[in-house]
Structure formats: structure tokens, C-alpha cells
Write a protein that holds these residues in place. Sequence first.
Motif, PDB file in Angstrom:
ATOM      1  N   LYS A 122       1.126  -1.657   0.054  1.00  0.00           N
ATOM      2  CA  LYS A 122       0.063   0.059   0.321  1.00  0.00           C
ATOM      3  C   LYS A 122       0.844   1.225  -0.011  1.00  0.00           C
ATOM      4  N   ALA A 123       2.292   1.177   0.586  1.00  0.00           N
ATOM      5  CA  ALA A 123       2.843   2.157   0.861  1.00  0.00           C
ATOM      6  C   ALA A 123       3.613   2.274  -0.169  1.00  0.00           C
ATOM      7  N   LEU A 124       4.007   1.540  -1.311  1.00  0.00           N
ATOM      8  CA  LEU A 124       4.442   1.501  -2.523  1.00  0.00           C
ATOM      9  C   LEU A 124       3.630   2.580  -3.414  1.00  0.00           C
ATOM     10  N   GLU A 125       2.170   1.415  -3.421  1.00  0.00           N
ATOM     11  CA  GLU A 125       1.268   1.340  -4.245  1.00  0.00           C
ATOM     12  C   GLU A 125       0.889   3.561  -3.912  1.00  0.00           C
ATOM     13  N   ALA A 126       0.833   3.532  -2.766  1.00  0.00           N
ATOM     14  CA  ALA A 126       0.632   5.470  -2.486  1.00  0.00           C
ATOM     15  C   ALA A 126       1.690   6.126  -3.187  1.00  0.00           C
ATOM     16  N   ASP A 127       2.688   5.655  -2.848  1.00  0.00           N
ATOM     17  CA  ASP A 127       4.362   6.780  -3.666  1.00  0.00           C
ATOM     18  C   ASP A 127       3.809   6.497  -4.815  1.00  0.00           C
ATOM     19  N   LEU A 128       3.217   5.278  -5.571  1.00  0.00           N
ATOM     20  CA  LEU A 128       3.774   5.495  -6.881  1.00  0.00           C
ATOM     21  C   LEU A 128       2.105   6.075  -7.744  1.00  0.00           C
ATOM     22  N   ASN A 129       1.427   6.215  -6.684  1.00  0.00           N
ATOM     23  CA  ASN A 129       0.530   6.867  -7.341  1.00  0.00           C
ATOM     24  C   ASN A 129       0.472   8.951  -7.461  1.00  0.00           C
ATOM     25  N   LYS A 130       1.719   8.825  -6.113  1.00  0.00           N
ATOM     26  CA  LYS A 130       1.698  10.280  -5.662  1.00  0.00           C
ATOM     27  C   LYS A 130       3.142  10.776  -6.547  1.00  0.00           C
ATOM     28  N   ARG A 131       4.026  10.227  -7.602  1.00  0.00           N
ATOM     29  CA  ARG A 131       4.502  10.203  -8.639  1.00  0.00           C
ATOM     30  C   ARG A 131       4.033   9.914 -10.013  1.00  0.00           C
ATOM     31  N   LEU A 132       3.321   9.331  -9.828  1.00  0.00           N
ATOM     32  CA  LEU A 132       2.069   9.466 -11.012  1.00  0.00           C
ATOM     33  C   LEU A 132       1.285  10.507 -11.254  1.00  0.00           C
ATOM     34  N   ALA A 133       1.071  11.010  -9.952  1.00  0.00           N
ATOM     35  CA  ALA A 133       0.023  12.048 -10.304  1.00  0.00           C
ATOM     36  C   ALA A 133       1.316  13.501 -10.635  1.00  0.00           C
ATOM     37  N   GLU A 134       2.170  13.363  -9.999  1.00  0.00           N
ATOM     38  CA  GLU A 134       3.531  13.963 -10.301  1.00  0.00           C
ATOM     39  C   GLU A 134       4.122  14.369 -11.481  1.00  0.00           C
ATOM     40  N   SER A 135       3.985  13.409 -12.039  1.00  0.00           N
ATOM     41  CA  SER A 135       4.655  12.894 -13.155  1.00  0.00           C
ATOM     42  C   SER A 135       3.606  13.622 -14.362  1.00  0.00           C
ATOM     43  N   GLU A 136       2.205  13.181 -14.069  1.00  0.00           N
ATOM     44  CA  GLU A 136       1.188  13.801 -14.963  1.00  0.00           C
ATOM     45  C   GLU A 136       0.751  15.294 -15.562  1.00  0.00           C
ATOM     46  N   ALA A 137       0.987  15.774 -13.522  1.00  0.00           N
ATOM     47  CA  ALA A 137       0.867  17.655 -14.181  1.00  0.00           C
ATOM     48  C   ALA A 137       2.706  17.880 -14.120  1.00  0.00           C
ATOM     49  N   THR A 138       3.240  17.681 -14.769  1.00  0.00           N
ATOM     50  CA  THR A 138       4.531  17.989 -14.718  1.00  0.00           C
ATOM     51  C   THR A 138       4.369  17.725 -16.421  1.00  0.00           C
ATOM     52  N   ILE A 139       3.703  16.918 -16.748  1.00  0.00           N
ATOM     53  CA  ILE A 139       3.271  16.372 -18.266  1.00  0.00           C
ATOM     54  C   ILE A 139       1.877  17.166 -19.100  1.00  0.00           C
ATOM     55  N   ALA A 140       1.141  17.875 -18.417  1.00  0.00           N
ATOM     56  CA  ALA A 140       0.068  18.513 -18.609  1.00  0.00           C
ATOM     57  C   ALA A 140       1.107  19.820 -18.273  1.00  0.00           C
ATOM     58  N   GLY A 141       1.471  20.048 -16.961  1.00  0.00           N
ATOM     59  CA  GLY A 141       1.920  21.522 -17.941  1.00  0.00           C
ATOM     60  C   GLY A 141       3.122  21.453 -19.066  1.00  0.00           C
ATOM     61  N   ARG A 142       4.312  20.936 -18.909  1.00  0.00           N
ATOM     62  CA  ARG A 142       4.974  20.921 -20.556  1.00  0.00           C
ATOM     63  C   ARG A 142       4.012  20.995 -21.410  1.00  0.00           C
ATOM     64  N   LYS A 143       2.469  20.497 -21.162  1.00  0.00           N
ATOM     65  CA  LYS A 143       2.300  20.170 -22.443  1.00  0.00           C
ATOM     66  C   LYS A 143       1.268  21.833 -22.952  1.00  0.00           C
ATOM     67  N   ALA A 144       1.305  22.027 -21.877  1.00  0.00           N
ATOM     68  CA  ALA A 144       0.603  23.482 -22.039  1.00  0.00           C
ATOM     69  C   ALA A 144       0.987  24.296 -22.591  1.00  0.00           C
ATOM     70  N   GLU A 145       2.766  24.460 -21.893  1.00  0.00           N
ATOM     71  CA  GLU A 145       3.632  25.025 -21.732  1.00  0.00           C
ATOM     72  C   GLU A 145       3.742  25.215 -23.895  1.00  0.00           C
ATOM     73  N   ALA A 146       3.886  23.555 -23.875  1.00  0.00           N
ATOM     74  CA  ALA A 146       5.020  24.092 -25.241  1.00  0.00           C
ATOM     75  C   ALA A 146       3.212  24.058 -26.274  1.00  0.00           C
ATOM     76  N   MET A 147       2.401  23.810 -25.709  1.00  0.00           N
ATOM     77  CA  MET A 147       0.797  24.448 -26.881  1.00  0.00           C
ATOM     78  C   MET A 147       1.091  26.373 -26.647  1.00  0.00           C
ATOM     79  N   GLY A 148       1.097  26.104 -25.602  1.00  0.00           N
ATOM     80  CA  GLY A 148       1.507  28.055 -25.405  1.00  0.00           C
ATOM     81  C   GLY A 148       2.529  28.337 -26.946  1.00  0.00           C
ATOM     82  N   HIS A 149       3.187  27.443 -27.130  1.00  0.00           N
ATOM     83  CA  HIS A 149       4.991  28.190 -28.056  1.00  0.00           C
ATOM     84  C   HIS A 149       4.746  28.226 -29.117  1.00  0.00           C
ATOM     85  N   VAL A 150       3.504  26.543 -29.674  1.00  0.00           N
ATOM     86  CA  VAL A 150       2.615  25.746 -30.905  1.00  0.00           C
ATOM     87  C   VAL A 150       1.955  27.413 -31.916  1.00  0.00           C
TER      88      VAL A 150
END
Length: 184
Positions: A122-150
Motif C-alpha cells: 500500500k505504501a508503494l502504491e501510494a508512492d507510485l500514485n503520488k509520483r504518477l500524479a506529479e508526472s502527469e501534472a508535469t506532463i500537463a504543464g509541459r504540454k500546456a507550455e508547449a501548446m503555448g509555444h505552438v
Amino acid sequence: MAQAQAQTTHAETQAHGGAHEDVGFPPFETHTYAGQLLWLLITFAVLYTLMSKLVLPRLSGIIENRRSIIARDLDNAAAMKTRAEEAGAAYEKALAEAKGRAQTLAQETRAKLAAESDAKRKALEADLNKRLAESEATIAGRKAEAMGHVRGIARDTASAIIERLTGKAPAPQAVETALDQINA
């Protein structure tokens, strides 16, 4: 020479009592029956007395001694057998108790390890979910940034293509209008 010896032996025999008569087997002589019976009775009485007074008491003592030893040994063997059976029963009982304790301990250990494993999972799953959420937020931010530059990249690319094809740069306002029409 053999004849001379035979005559000498015959002469000695006659000197000692004369000629031998053929007597037969002495116990079968009828005139000695009374003496033989008397000696038989005396010998029998002496042997009977010796047997009854000396030998038989010793033999009966030895036999009684052996009987008592055998009886004592049999009693000891029966007591040892009983103790061995009791020890065997106690061993079986202790073995059954030990098996029960071992099974209980094994179940407790399995439950403890399963709980620890579940907690770690459960601790590993929580850590992975947290990292996944952070990664998705980072990807979304970079995508938004990239889309702003498009839009800027599309404007620069379109201006470069038109300039290359026509030889003169288009007006920036016309490129922005064309991009707005494409996005709508």
C-alpha cells in the motif's frame, strides 16, 4: 618261538591255580543272586538317601531361586513396559502439542508477514500514485507550455514558408488572422 611262549604261559597258568574252567557271565550265576540283591538294596538305599537328603534339596532350592528371579524379572519387565508405554504416550502428546504450537506460530508469522507485505504494498502504491500524479501534472504543464509555444512556432513557420515561396515576408497581422481561422 611262538610255541615256546605258549607252553610257558600254559605252565604259569597251571602254577597259579591249575586249569580254568568255563564259568560264564557272573551276574547270571544263580548261586550269587542273594548277594547281588542285597548289594542292590544297599546301593539303592544309600543312593536314595543321598538324593533325598542332599541333592534334591539343593536342586529344589536352585529351582525356587530361579523361579523367584524369573518372577522378579518378569515383574520388572512389565513395570518397564508400562513406563515405556507411558513415556511413549507422553511423547506423542508432547509431539502433538509441539505440532499445534508450530502450526499456530506459522499461521501467526504468515499473518504478520502478510500484514507487513500488504502495508509495504500500500505504501508503494501510494508512492507510485503520488509520483504518477506529479508526472502527469508535469506532463500537463509541459504540454500546456508547449501548446503555448505552438502558436508562435506556427506563426514563424508560416511566415518563413510564405517568404520563401513569394520572396517577401507577409504581414504579421495576416498570419495571425489565418491562424485564428484554422483554430476556429
